[in-house]
Write a protein that holds these residues in place. Structure first.
Motif, PDB file in Angstrom:
ATOM      1  N   ASN A  35      13.391   5.039   0.003  1.00 30.64           N
ATOM      2  CA  ASN A  35      13.602   4.686   1.417  1.00 30.64           C
ATOM      3  C   ASN A  35      12.319   4.746   2.246  1.00 30.64           C
ATOM      4  OD1 ASN A  35      16.510   4.188   2.363  1.00 30.64           O
ATOM      5  ND2 ASN A  35      16.722   5.807   0.833  1.00 30.64           N
ATOM      6  N   HIS A  36      11.156   4.660   1.596  1.00 30.48           N
ATOM      7  CA  HIS A  36       9.924   4.835   2.375  1.00 30.48           C
ATOM      8  C   HIS A  36       9.325   3.523   2.887  1.00 30.48           C
ATOM      9  CE1 HIS A  36       7.412   3.778  -1.159  1.00 30.48           C
ATOM     10  NE2 HIS A  36       6.421   3.632  -0.291  1.00 30.48           N
ATOM     11  N   GLU A  37       9.859   2.370   2.441  1.00 32.50           N
ATOM     12  CA  GLU A  37       9.273   1.104   2.888  1.00 32.50           C
ATOM     13  C   GLU A  37      10.009   0.549   4.102  1.00 32.50           C
ATOM     14  OE1 GLU A  37       6.284  -0.487   1.704  1.00 32.50           O
ATOM     15  OE2 GLU A  37       6.257   1.643   1.282  1.00 32.50           O
ATOM     16  N   GLU A  38       9.250  -0.034   5.033  1.00 28.03           N
ATOM     17  CA  GLU A  38       9.849  -0.448   6.310  1.00 28.03           C
ATOM     18  C   GLU A  38      10.846  -1.601   6.178  1.00 28.03           C
ATOM     19  OE1 GLU A  38       6.504  -0.157   5.825  1.00 28.03           O
ATOM     20  OE2 GLU A  38       5.398  -1.749   6.865  1.00 28.03           O
ATOM     21  N   MET A  62       3.002  10.479  -5.109  1.00 31.33           N
ATOM     22  CA  MET A  62       4.020   9.981  -6.031  1.00 31.33           C
ATOM     23  C   MET A  62       4.863   8.859  -5.418  1.00 31.33           C
ATOM     24  SD  MET A  62       6.926  12.098  -8.081  1.00 31.33           S
ATOM     25  CE  MET A  62       6.780  11.739  -9.814  1.00 31.33           C
ATOM     26  N   HIS A  63       4.970   8.805  -4.063  1.00 36.44           N
ATOM     27  CA  HIS A  63       5.897   7.847  -3.438  1.00 36.44           C
ATOM     28  C   HIS A  63       5.505   6.387  -3.701  1.00 36.44           C
ATOM     29  CE1 HIS A  63       2.792   7.792  -0.363  1.00 36.44           C
ATOM     30  NE2 HIS A  63       3.318   6.658   0.062  1.00 36.44           N
ATOM     31  N   ASP A  64       4.232   6.135  -3.995  1.00 36.39           N
ATOM     32  CA  ASP A  64       3.779   4.764  -4.235  1.00 36.39           C
ATOM     33  C   ASP A  64       3.654   4.434  -5.718  1.00 36.39           C
ATOM     34  OD1 ASP A  64       3.695   3.456  -1.808  1.00 36.39           O
ATOM     35  OD2 ASP A  64       1.671   4.158  -1.312  1.00 36.39           O
ATOM     36  N   ILE A  65       4.213   5.274  -6.569  1.00 34.61           N
ATOM     37  CA  ILE A  65       4.051   5.092  -8.020  1.00 34.61           C
ATOM     38  C   ILE A  65       4.647   3.763  -8.498  1.00 34.61           C
ATOM     39  CG2 ILE A  65       6.181   6.282  -8.781  1.00 34.61           C
ATOM     40  CD1 ILE A  65       4.464   7.673 -10.925  1.00 34.61           C
ATOM     41  N   ALA A 109       4.567  10.744   7.256  1.00 35.41           N
ATOM     42  CA  ALA A 109       3.263  10.947   6.607  1.00 35.41           C
ATOM     43  C   ALA A 109       2.661   9.615   6.156  1.00 35.41           C
ATOM     44  CB  ALA A 109       3.423  11.888   5.409  1.00 35.41           C
ATOM     45  N   ASP A 110       3.492   8.758   5.573  1.00 36.90           N
ATOM     46  CA  ASP A 110       2.987   7.494   5.012  1.00 36.90           C
ATOM     47  C   ASP A 110       2.648   6.487   6.102  1.00 36.90           C
ATOM     48  OD1 ASP A 110       2.378   5.685   2.880  1.00 36.90           O
ATOM     49  OD2 ASP A 110       4.350   4.753   3.104  1.00 36.90           O
ATOM     50  N   LYS A 111       3.530   6.339   7.077  1.00 35.00           N
ATOM     51  CA  LYS A 111       3.356   5.267   8.064  1.00 35.00           C
ATOM     52  C   LYS A 111       2.330   5.594   9.151  1.00 35.00           C
ATOM     53  CE  LYS A 111       6.243   3.239   5.575  1.00 35.00           C
ATOM     54  NZ  LYS A 111       5.623   2.500   4.468  1.00 35.00           N
ATOM     55  N   SER A 113       5.057  -3.328  -9.483  1.00 29.28           N
ATOM     56  CA  SER A 113       4.805  -4.421  -8.541  1.00 29.28           C
ATOM     57  C   SER A 113       4.801  -3.868  -7.124  1.00 29.28           C
ATOM     58  CB  SER A 113       5.920  -5.472  -8.667  1.00 29.28           C
ATOM     59  OG  SER A 113       5.869  -6.364  -7.574  1.00 29.28           O
ATOM     60  N   ARG A 114       4.027  -4.486  -6.249  1.00 23.20           N
ATOM     61  CA  ARG A 114       4.024  -4.077  -4.852  1.00 23.20           C
ATOM     62  C   ARG A 114       5.407  -4.364  -4.237  1.00 23.20           C
ATOM     63  NH1 ARG A 114       2.659  -1.332  -1.096  1.00 23.20           N
ATOM     64  NH2 ARG A 114       2.487  -2.098   1.006  1.00 23.20           N
ATOM     65  N   HIS A 115       5.998  -5.473  -4.687  1.00 23.80           N
ATOM     66  CA  HIS A 115       7.303  -5.880  -4.169  1.00 23.80           C
ATOM     67  C   HIS A 115       8.369  -4.855  -4.586  1.00 23.80           C
ATOM     68  CE1 HIS A 115      10.380  -8.616  -2.761  1.00 23.80           C
ATOM     69  NE2 HIS A 115      11.022  -8.425  -3.890  1.00 23.80           N
ATOM     70  N   ASP A 116       9.103  -4.345  -3.605  1.00 26.25           N
ATOM     71  CA  ASP A 116      10.161  -3.356  -3.874  1.00 26.25           C
ATOM     72  C   ASP A 116       9.651  -2.113  -4.611  1.00 26.25           C
ATOM     73  OD1 ASP A 116      12.068  -4.758  -2.508  1.00 26.25           O
ATOM     74  OD2 ASP A 116      13.025  -5.620  -4.279  1.00 26.25           O
ATOM     75  N   HIS A 117       8.394  -1.711  -4.328  1.00 25.44           N
ATOM     76  CA  HIS A 117       7.841  -0.567  -5.067  1.00 25.44           C
ATOM     77  C   HIS A 117       8.533   0.750  -4.717  1.00 25.44           C
ATOM     78  CE1 HIS A 117       5.391  -0.271  -1.368  1.00 25.44           C
ATOM     79  NE2 HIS A 117       5.280   1.008  -1.660  1.00 25.44           N
ATOM     80  N   GLY A 118       9.258   0.773  -3.611  1.00 21.35           N
ATOM     81  CA  GLY A 118      10.045   1.967  -3.282  1.00 21.35           C
ATOM     82  C   GLY A 118      11.172   2.168  -4.282  1.00 21.35           C
TER      83      GLY A 118
HETATM   84 FE   LIG Z   1       4.605   2.451  -0.190  1.00 17.85          FE
END
Ligand SMILES: [Fe+2]
Length: 153
Positions: free
Chosen positions: A44-47, A1-4, A63-65, A9-14
């Motif tokens: 808060n999951h994107e670097e 679900m975190h990448d929904i 888990a994601d990174k 858009s990929r940009h700011d998808h968090g």
């Molecule tokens: Fe992501």
């Protein structure tokens, strides 16, 4: 679900993902206080801007990174691989080990250096590994990175 949020858009998808998740989880009947934990973790999951703001966010970051492995590469044409494809394809083994007694979270990678030099891995994964270190610290643990049996972090 975190990448929904990638559906927008990929940009700011968090950020978009957090908003989408709030609505979906509410419709599924989840309590607002639980939704808030999950939405803030997704947001808060994107670097680029993420921080381990709670236990769920810290676990999601780790888990994601740490998710790097050959199975992630969809492109079948090696000649057209970009650096992300190359690094993922070169990762022949990837496992997250929890050493409970020592409070260590360790990412063990086996990278085929014929496909990708370890330096290329760092070119795209350094920010992610630093984020894992912060997330592990939030959980009062230490993050370690071991590539081809050499401890690098
Ligand atoms: Fe992501």
């Amino acid at each position: 679900m975190h990448d929904i949020g990638n559906v927008v858009s990929r940009h700011d998808h968090g950020q978009t993902g957090a908003i989408l998740a709030m609505r979906i989880l509410k419709e599924m009947g989840m309590d607002y206080n639980e939704i808030a934990y999950i939405a803030s973790a997704i947001g808060n999951h994107e670097e680029e801007y993420g921080h381990p703001v709670n236990d769920i966010a810290a676990a999601l970051i780790i888990a994601d990174k740490t998710d790097v492995h050959r199975g992630r590469v969809r492109n079948k044409e090696f000649a057209t691989f970009d650096i992300h494809d190359r690094v993922n394809y070169a990762a022949e083994k990837s496992e997250v080990e929890i050493i409970k007694d020592e409070r260590i979270i360790r990412l063990n990678l086996k990278i085929n250096i014929e496909i990708c030099p370890v330096m290329e891995y760092f070119e795209i994964f350094l920010a992610r590994m630093m984020m894992c270190r912060k997330a592990a610290a939030f959980l009062n643990t230490n993050f370690q990175l071991v590539i081809n049996d050499a401890r690098l972090l």
